[in-house]
Design an enzyme around this catalytic site. Structure first.
Site, PDB file in Angstrom:
ATOM      1  N   ASP A   1       0.823  -1.226   0.000  1.00 32.39           N
ATOM      2  CA  ASP A   1       0.000   0.000   0.000  1.00 32.39           C
ATOM      3  C   ASP A   1       0.850   1.267   0.000  1.00 32.39           C
ATOM      4  OD1 ASP A   1      -2.145  -1.679   0.204  1.00 32.39           O
ATOM      5  OD2 ASP A   1      -2.443  -1.381   2.357  1.00 32.39           O
TER       6      ASP A   1
HETATM    7  P1  NAP Z   1       0.841  -3.970   3.109  1.00 35.00           P
HETATM    8  O1  NAP Z   1       0.244  -3.013   2.165  1.00 35.00           O
HETATM    9  O2  NAP Z   1      -0.033  -4.566   4.152  1.00 35.00           O
HETATM   10  O3  NAP Z   1       1.510  -5.129   2.236  1.00 35.00           O
HETATM   11  C1  NAP Z   1       2.335  -6.067   2.818  1.00 35.00           C
HETATM   12  C2  NAP Z   1       2.758  -7.046   1.748  1.00 35.00           C
HETATM   13  O4  NAP Z   1       3.727  -7.889   2.358  1.00 35.00           O
HETATM   14  C3  NAP Z   1       1.643  -7.933   1.263  1.00 35.00           C
HETATM   15  O5  NAP Z   1       1.196  -7.532  -0.011  1.00 35.00           O
HETATM   16  C4  NAP Z   1       2.247  -9.340   1.283  1.00 35.00           C
HETATM   17  O6  NAP Z   1       2.206  -9.891  -0.032  1.00 35.00           O
HETATM   18  C5  NAP Z   1       3.701  -9.105   1.664  1.00 35.00           C
HETATM   19  N1  NAP Z   1       4.199 -10.126   2.566  1.00 35.00           N
HETATM   20  C6  NAP Z   1       3.597 -10.696   3.625  1.00 35.00           C
HETATM   21  N2  NAP Z   1       4.383 -11.626   4.175  1.00 35.00           N
HETATM   22  C7  NAP Z   1       5.523 -11.660   3.435  1.00 35.00           C
HETATM   23  C8  NAP Z   1       6.723 -12.412   3.503  1.00 35.00           C
HETATM   24  N3  NAP Z   1       6.919 -13.358   4.434  1.00 35.00           N
HETATM   25  N4  NAP Z   1       7.688 -12.158   2.601  1.00 35.00           N
HETATM   26  C9  NAP Z   1       7.506 -11.235   1.627  1.00 35.00           C
HETATM   27  N5  NAP Z   1       6.385 -10.490   1.520  1.00 35.00           N
HETATM   28  C10 NAP Z   1       5.408 -10.703   2.412  1.00 35.00           C
HETATM   29  O7  NAP Z   1       2.077  -3.353   3.887  1.00 35.00           O
HETATM   30  P2  NAP Z   1       2.700  -1.884   3.845  1.00 35.00           P
HETATM   31  O8  NAP Z   1       3.031  -1.480   2.454  1.00 35.00           O
HETATM   32  O9  NAP Z   1       3.751  -1.884   4.885  1.00 35.00           O
HETATM   33  O10 NAP Z   1       1.513  -0.933   4.270  1.00 35.00           O
HETATM   34  C11 NAP Z   1       1.000  -0.941   5.568  1.00 35.00           C
HETATM   35  C12 NAP Z   1      -0.502  -0.968   5.506  1.00 35.00           C
HETATM   36  O11 NAP Z   1      -0.977  -1.307   6.799  1.00 35.00           O
HETATM   37  C13 NAP Z   1      -1.090   0.376   5.144  1.00 35.00           C
HETATM   38  O12 NAP Z   1      -2.294   0.203   4.444  1.00 35.00           O
HETATM   39  C14 NAP Z   1      -1.348   0.981   6.526  1.00 35.00           C
HETATM   40  O13 NAP Z   1      -2.307   1.993   6.499  1.00 35.00           O
HETATM   41  C15 NAP Z   1      -1.798  -0.250   7.287  1.00 35.00           C
HETATM   42  N6  NAP Z   1      -1.579  -0.192   8.720  1.00 35.00           N
HETATM   43  C16 NAP Z   1      -0.499   0.440   9.214  1.00 35.00           C
HETATM   44  C17 NAP Z   1      -0.305   0.498  10.576  1.00 35.00           C
HETATM   45  C18 NAP Z   1       0.873   1.274  11.125  1.00 35.00           C
HETATM   46  O14 NAP Z   1       0.737   1.934  12.140  1.00 35.00           O
HETATM   47  N7  NAP Z   1       2.023   1.186  10.477  1.00 35.00           N
HETATM   48  C19 NAP Z   1      -1.186  -0.136  11.443  1.00 35.00           C
HETATM   49  C20 NAP Z   1      -2.272  -0.828  10.893  1.00 35.00           C
HETATM   50  C21 NAP Z   1      -2.457  -0.843   9.526  1.00 35.00           C
HETATM   51  P3  NAP Z   1       2.285 -11.473  -0.263  1.00 35.00           P
HETATM   52  O15 NAP Z   1       1.224 -12.084   0.589  1.00 35.00           O
HETATM   53  O16 NAP Z   1       2.068 -11.626  -1.725  1.00 35.00           O
HETATM   54  O17 NAP Z   1       3.654 -11.906   0.152  1.00 35.00           O
END
Ligand code: NAP
Length: 491
Positions: free
Chosen positions: A418
């Site tokens: 994201d």
């Molecule tokens: P993300 O959008 O949730 O994407 C994470 C990606 O990691 C997934 O597409 C997944 O794809 C991949 N993944 C998972 N396990 C993996 C592994 N073992 N090895 C390689 N890839 C792996 O993460 P982000 O870009 O960090 O964004 C964070 C999101 O979480 C945002 O939407 C944010 O608003 C939300 N959020 C953030 C917080 C905060 O405070 N930081 C708290 C709650 C929610 P695959 O399954 O294809 O591997």
């Protein structure tokens, strides 16, 4: 001077010292270099506050104090030792909730004791003035009502938030629902508005009837329902804001309880948590480009109008391997690593450090681009990379590094989705529309390391994966980096 006066002066001096340490500790937490010392200061301040409170007297039963200490320490230590790094946000959410629960339970207990004291005073037929002195004052009753409302909203809201972060499911009328999705009840604004008005009426009833605990019990139940119903519709990318807001609520509840039990350090510490939680909420809202009202009340979720994953990806995905990526480094001068939730899942930070050191030893400049909401809690990536001893000056904030990305030869997007999704800039109907992202699509070559084409937390496809200059390295993050280190060494 009377002995009791001296005791009060010493106790309040200790509270003042604890408060100064709390503030200095918070200041220390604003930078990774001073964070450990800041944390220690906060812990010492809490110890001083507890010792001064116990020493000050008024303890009803040491047995209960020690029982609480033993049960609380055992439960806290068990949770802290067994929790996985990826489960930390849920645990923080639950701890906020426990803070709220402690506040409304203490306030309820004090209300019951105040009622008992008033009855006891009336039973011994003291004079009207003395009886009034035993009764509950206006400030006390208002503080009790506020502890009840805020504490209960915090507890029940936090339990729902933790369930959402844990991606729990539940079944309703035979249909399975994901808690992490935004779940909308018909007429929810009307129901929530009604519950809010009811809590205000109950607060007034509590203040006007200080000799009964019934209204307080009803208030806790109604405020709990409000906490659940306010949190349930909030989903996807807005969760970090909710956790920060509930953290602030837990501080406000503690502050109100400080007025209930007349404890200055609880009032100060509660206000500090309340204020810092609100500041964090504001920072998170800014990082996601949403107003707080929009987070709390807007209808969000993947838009039905946007193109499907198949339409975006079909025929456009180019897979790569460790050997091919190692060849990309041959001609590279600048590499940027963009970590995300996947790095936390696979605990790849040490392998990441090994590759960064190896590339640096070959004259390539390596930076880390950190998005404020990457991962699942504020500062998630900073904590993991600091654990792997990656120097702080290598961690570049999004606003700082974005203008330089056009000069970057290779961007390694590691388990991030994201936070690098360009639809945030291009599609106003997307659930992450307007969220500032790390503009890796502007780098010369982008390598995305993840296991599949699955979406991230917001549940939407990512056109970055299908761009001409993007290569997909389908692998677990840690495995990919271990392979990359081996491939670079061989090249
Ligand atoms: P993300 O959008 O949730 O994407 C994470 C990606 O990691 C997934 O597409 C997944 O794809 C991949 N993944 C998972 N396990 C993996 C592994 N073992 N090895 C390689 N890839 C792996 O993460 P982000 O870009 O960090 O964004 C964070 C999101 O979480 C945002 O939407 C944010 O608003 C939300 N959020 C953030 C917080 C905060 O405070 N930081 C708290 C709650 C929610 P695959 O399954 O294809 O591997």
């Amino acid at each position: 001077m009377e002995e009791s006066t001296v005791k009060i002066i010493i106790q309040n001096s200790a509270y003042l010292l604890a408060s100064i340490l709390f503030i200095r500790g918070l200041k220390g937490l604003t930078h990774p270099r001073t964070a450990v010392r800041g944390n220690l200061m906060g812990a010492v301040a809490m110890l001083i506050a507890i010792v001064a409170t116990l020493w000050g007297g008024g303890i009803m039963s040491w047995t209960w104090i020690f029982a609480g200490l033993i049960v609380g320490t055992a439960a806290g230590a068990y949770l802290a030792i067994t929790v996985e790094m990826t489960g930390m946000p849920q645990m923080v959410g639950l701890f906020n909730g426990f803070g709220g629960a402690a506040s409304f339970l203490v306030a309820g207990g004090e209300l019951i004791m105040s009622i008992n004291r008033t009855h006891a005073a009336q039973d011994v037929a003291v004079s009207a003035t003395q009886a009034a002195g035993h009764g509950a004052g206006l400030q006390f009753m208002i503080a009790v009502a506020l502890s009840g409302v805020i504490g209960s909203v915090t507890l029940f809201g936090s339990v729902v938030a933790a369930g959402k972060l844990k991606e729990m499911t539940f079944t309703f009328r035979g249909k399975k629902y994901w808690m992490s999705n935004a779940l909308f009840l018909p007429g929810r604004h009307f129901i929530n508005g009604g519950l809010f008005v009811l809590t205000v009426i109950l607060c007034v009833l509590i203040v006007k009837n200080p000799d009964t605990v019934v209204w307080y019990a009803i208030l806790v139940v109604v405020a709990g329902a409000l906490g659940i119903l306010i949190t349930i519709p909030i989903g996807g990318a807005d969760m970090p804001v909710v956790i920060a807001l509930l953290n602030s609520y837990s501080g406000l509840a503690a502050c109100a309880t400080g007025f209930v039990i007349n404890n200055n350090v609880l009032i100060i510490a509660g206000s500090l948590v309340g204020a810092s939680g609100l500041i964090l909420t504001k920072i998170m809202c800014k990082a996601m480009n949403r107003s707080l009202a929009n987070v709390m009340f807007a209808r969000l979720g993947p838009s039905a109008d946007g193109p499907s994953a198949d339409e975006i990806y079909e025929g456009k995905i180019k897979s790569t391997s460790a050997e091919e990526v190692a060849m990309l480094f041959d001609g590279a001068q600048r590499v940027v690593i963009v970590p995300g939730y996947g790095m936390a899942v696979s605990q790849a930070q040490h392998a990441v450090r090994d590759l960064a050191n190896l590339l640096e030893s070959r004259g390539i400049n390596v930076d880390f681009a950190i998005h404020p909401v990457a991962g699942r809690m504020p500062g998630h990536m900073n904590v993991l990379l600091a654990e792997a001893d990656i120097p702080y000056d290598k961690l570049r904030e999004m606003d700082d590094i974005n203008p330089e990305l056009a000069q970057v030869d290779v961007a390694l997007v590691l388990g991030a989705n994201d936070v690098v999704n360009p639809v945030a800039r291009t599609d106003p109907s997307s659930p992450i529309a307007g969220m500032p992202i790390i503009d890796v699509d502007k780098c010369r070559t982008v390598v995305v390391i993840k296991r599949s084409l699955s979406p991230g937390f917001a549940g939407i496809p990512n056109p970055l994966f299908a761009m001409d200059h993007t290569l997909m390295f389908f692998s677990d993050a840690k495995k990919a980096f271990v392979e990359l280190v081996a491939a670079v060494k061989e090249s």
